[in-house]
Design an enzyme around this catalytic site. Structure first.
Site, short mmCIF file in Angstrom:
data_model
loop_
_atom_site.label_atom_id
_atom_site.label_comp_id
_atom_site.label_asym_id
_atom_site.label_seq_id
_atom_site.Cartn_x
_atom_site.Cartn_y
_atom_site.Cartn_z
N LYS A 68 0.83 -1.21 0.00
CA LYS A 68 0.00 0.00 0.00
C LYS A 68 0.87 1.27 0.00
O LYS A 68 0.65 2.17 -0.80
CB LYS A 68 -0.95 0.00 1.22
CG LYS A 68 -1.92 -1.19 1.19
CD LYS A 68 -2.88 -1.18 2.36
CE LYS A 68 -2.24 -1.50 3.69
NZ LYS A 68 -1.65 -2.86 3.75
N THR A 69 1.87 1.29 0.89
CA THR A 69 2.75 2.46 0.95
C THR A 69 3.52 2.60 -0.35
O THR A 69 3.69 3.70 -0.88
CB THR A 69 3.75 2.28 2.12
OG1 THR A 69 3.01 2.00 3.30
CG2 THR A 69 4.59 3.52 2.32
N ASP A 113 -1.11 6.70 6.54
CA ASP A 113 -1.14 5.27 6.82
C ASP A 113 -2.06 5.05 8.03
O ASP A 113 -2.26 5.98 8.82
CB ASP A 113 0.29 4.81 7.14
CG ASP A 113 0.45 3.32 6.94
OD1 ASP A 113 -0.50 2.66 6.47
OD2 ASP A 113 1.55 2.80 7.26
N THR A 162 -5.44 -1.37 7.07
CA THR A 162 -5.60 -2.83 7.10
C THR A 162 -7.02 -3.17 7.58
O THR A 162 -7.40 -4.31 7.62
CB THR A 162 -4.61 -3.44 8.12
OG1 THR A 162 -4.72 -2.70 9.34
CG2 THR A 162 -3.20 -3.38 7.61
N ARG A 221 6.41 -8.27 1.92
CA ARG A 221 7.30 -7.87 3.03
C ARG A 221 7.94 -9.09 3.67
O ARG A 221 9.13 -9.08 4.00
CB ARG A 221 6.54 -7.05 4.07
CG ARG A 221 7.41 -6.73 5.28
CD ARG A 221 6.73 -5.84 6.31
NE ARG A 221 6.54 -4.49 5.80
CZ ARG A 221 5.42 -3.81 5.91
NH1 ARG A 221 4.38 -4.34 6.51
NH2 ARG A 221 5.34 -2.60 5.43
P1 ADP Z 1 2.07 -1.94 3.20
O1 ADP Z 1 2.10 -0.43 3.12
O2 ADP Z 1 0.91 -2.54 2.50
O3 ADP Z 1 2.22 -2.46 4.60
P2 ADP Z 1 4.63 -1.74 1.79
O4 ADP Z 1 4.26 -0.90 0.62
O5 ADP Z 1 5.38 -1.07 2.90
O6 ADP Z 1 3.35 -2.49 2.38
O7 ADP Z 1 5.45 -2.98 1.22
C1 ADP Z 1 6.22 -3.83 2.05
C2 ADP Z 1 7.51 -4.22 1.34
O8 ADP Z 1 7.23 -5.08 0.26
C3 ADP Z 1 8.29 -3.06 0.74
O9 ADP Z 1 9.67 -3.35 0.89
C4 ADP Z 1 7.96 -3.06 -0.71
O10 ADP Z 1 9.01 -2.58 -1.47
C5 ADP Z 1 7.72 -4.52 -0.97
N1 ADP Z 1 6.69 -4.74 -1.98
C6 ADP Z 1 5.36 -4.70 -1.74
N2 ADP Z 1 4.68 -4.98 -2.86
C7 ADP Z 1 5.60 -5.20 -3.82
C8 ADP Z 1 5.50 -5.56 -5.20
N3 ADP Z 1 4.33 -5.76 -5.78
N4 ADP Z 1 6.64 -5.69 -5.90
C9 ADP Z 1 7.84 -5.53 -5.29
N5 ADP Z 1 7.99 -5.21 -3.98
C10 ADP Z 1 6.88 -5.05 -3.26
#
Ligand code: ADP
Length: 350
Positions: A68-69, A113, A162, A221
């Site tokens: 998401k981030t 977030d 979430t 992650r």
């Molecule tokens: P969320 O905000 O949903 O908790 P993040 O955006 O922080 O998740 O992603 C977590 C980690 O996974 C980060 O290091 C991100 O670079 C990696 N990541 C997430 N989705 C992908 C994707 N589709 N391709 C490559 N890396 C990803």
């Protein structure tokens, strides 16, 4: 259930952040998986750029660690705008946002977030900002406080949560684009792993990537965290190359569950089996037994367990599957539920 359960937790851990910066995809086209989400976003971006307008407010929801981030950052990059990041629990007073909102240029992104954790007073403050691009500033305190209305540039709010169910209805209604992220299939995680291993300069076979992908809880992650730990092992014990054998040995040493279950998953399933004879058990009772709230169970834990065949959602409640019994070393019930029917209980299920 495992000695080091934190390794497969989808929540962010402190040492995740550094490598995440370099592994984050730089363009939307490099973002692997979530093709439906990506396509919708690309259309929204192209349309907004074509009209020279800011992007509509965007809400991403889904379990932690799915990107998401990352998508919020990619939106800013694709739109060619700045992004400021904050999170629901950090914001205490509207004043915390005034500086950001008055300094933004047209089209800039404010990323919040955990947006379900905003205080009501912040939400109220954000409504006119999102809708009419104006904010109300209090000039004094108390019931007769004077306020001043200030116009701000048209900006884009990107929210992530979430816990979609906990977002208030008026907040939800203010997002023009709402996208749900789902767990990644193992093939897509393997693709992410191969790309990341490449960036980190680690040798990895396709089978090695698949082995890690299968145990990553459908979550990038977790996959990246496993990659980093397995890389350490490979460098020290296996000349830096990750193949199936190396991956298996390293994961065993790290106590990683072969299905990627984390500690909470284990507690959910064991509670159903041990305390509720395998189910069916209502979500409310299960939540009480676990000391967890219903929404977290339903939105963070259940989807993964259901998708992976450990849990069934039936009209009468949640039921642990045979796979769950086997995983935790219980004897699966020979017939349909319950696990060990007592004489008067069994009649309920015939
Ligand atoms: P969320 O905000 O949903 O908790 P993040 O955006 O922080 O998740 O992603 C977590 C980690 O996974 C980060 O290091 C991100 O670079 C990696 N990541 C997430 N989705 C992908 C994707 N589709 N391709 C490559 N890396 C990803």
């Amino acid at each position: 259930m495992t000695g080091k359960p934190e390794i497969t937790t989808p929540e962010e851990l402190p040492d995740d952040t550094l490598p995440e910066l370099s592994l984050r995809p730089q363009r939307l086209s490099e973002f692997i998986g979530q093709s439906r989400v990506k396509e919708s976003l690309q259309i929204a971006i192209d349309a907004a750029l074509g009209r020279k307008e800011p992007l509509d407010h965007v809400l991403f929801h889904g379990p932690p660690g799915l990107g998401k981030t990352t998508l919020a950052i990619l939106l800013a990059r694709e739109m060619g705008v700045n992004i400021k990041t904050t999170s629901g629990p950090i914001l205490e007073r509207p004043a915390d946002l005034v500086g950001i909102l008055t300094n933004q240029r047209e089209g800039d992104i404010l990323f919040i977030d955990e947006i379900h954790r905003l205080r009501p007073v912040i939400e109220e403050f954000l409504y006119p900002a999102m809708e009419d691009y104006r904010i109300e500033i209090r000039l004094s305190e108390g019931p007769k406080a004077q306020t001043m209305t200030l116009p701000i540039e048209r900006f884009t709010l990107v929210g992530a949560t979430t816990r979609f169910g906990l977002l208030t209805a008026p907040m939800r209604a203010r997002f023009g684009i709402v996208q749900r992220l789902d767990f990644y299939p193992a093939e897509e995680l393997a693709e992410i792993l191969v790309r990341s291993a490449d960036i980190l300069g680690v040798g990895m076979t396709e089978d090695g990537a698949n082995e890690l992908a299968r145990r990553s809880r459908g979550t990038p992650r977790v996959a990246l965290r496993l990659l980093r730990r397995v890389r350490d092992f490979a460098e020290v014990r296996a000349e830096g190359r990750i193949d199936t054998g190396v991956a298996k040995q390293a994961l065993e040493l790290l106590d990683v569950d072969e299905y990627g279950l984390d500690e909470m998953d284990g507690r959910v399933l064991k509670t159903i089996i041990e305390k509720f004879s395998g189910g069916p058990v209502g979500l409310g009772s299960l939540a009480v037994a676990l000391g967890e709230d219903v929404a977290t169970l339903e939105e963070v834990y259940e989807p993964f367990l259901i998708q992976n065949g450990f849990l069934l959602r039936t009209a009468r409640g949640r039921v642990a599957t045979e796979r769950a019994y086997v995983r935790f070393g219980f004897q699966p019930p020979s017939e349909d539920p319950p696990a060990e029917p007592t004489p008067d209980q069994s009649s309920l299920f015939n």
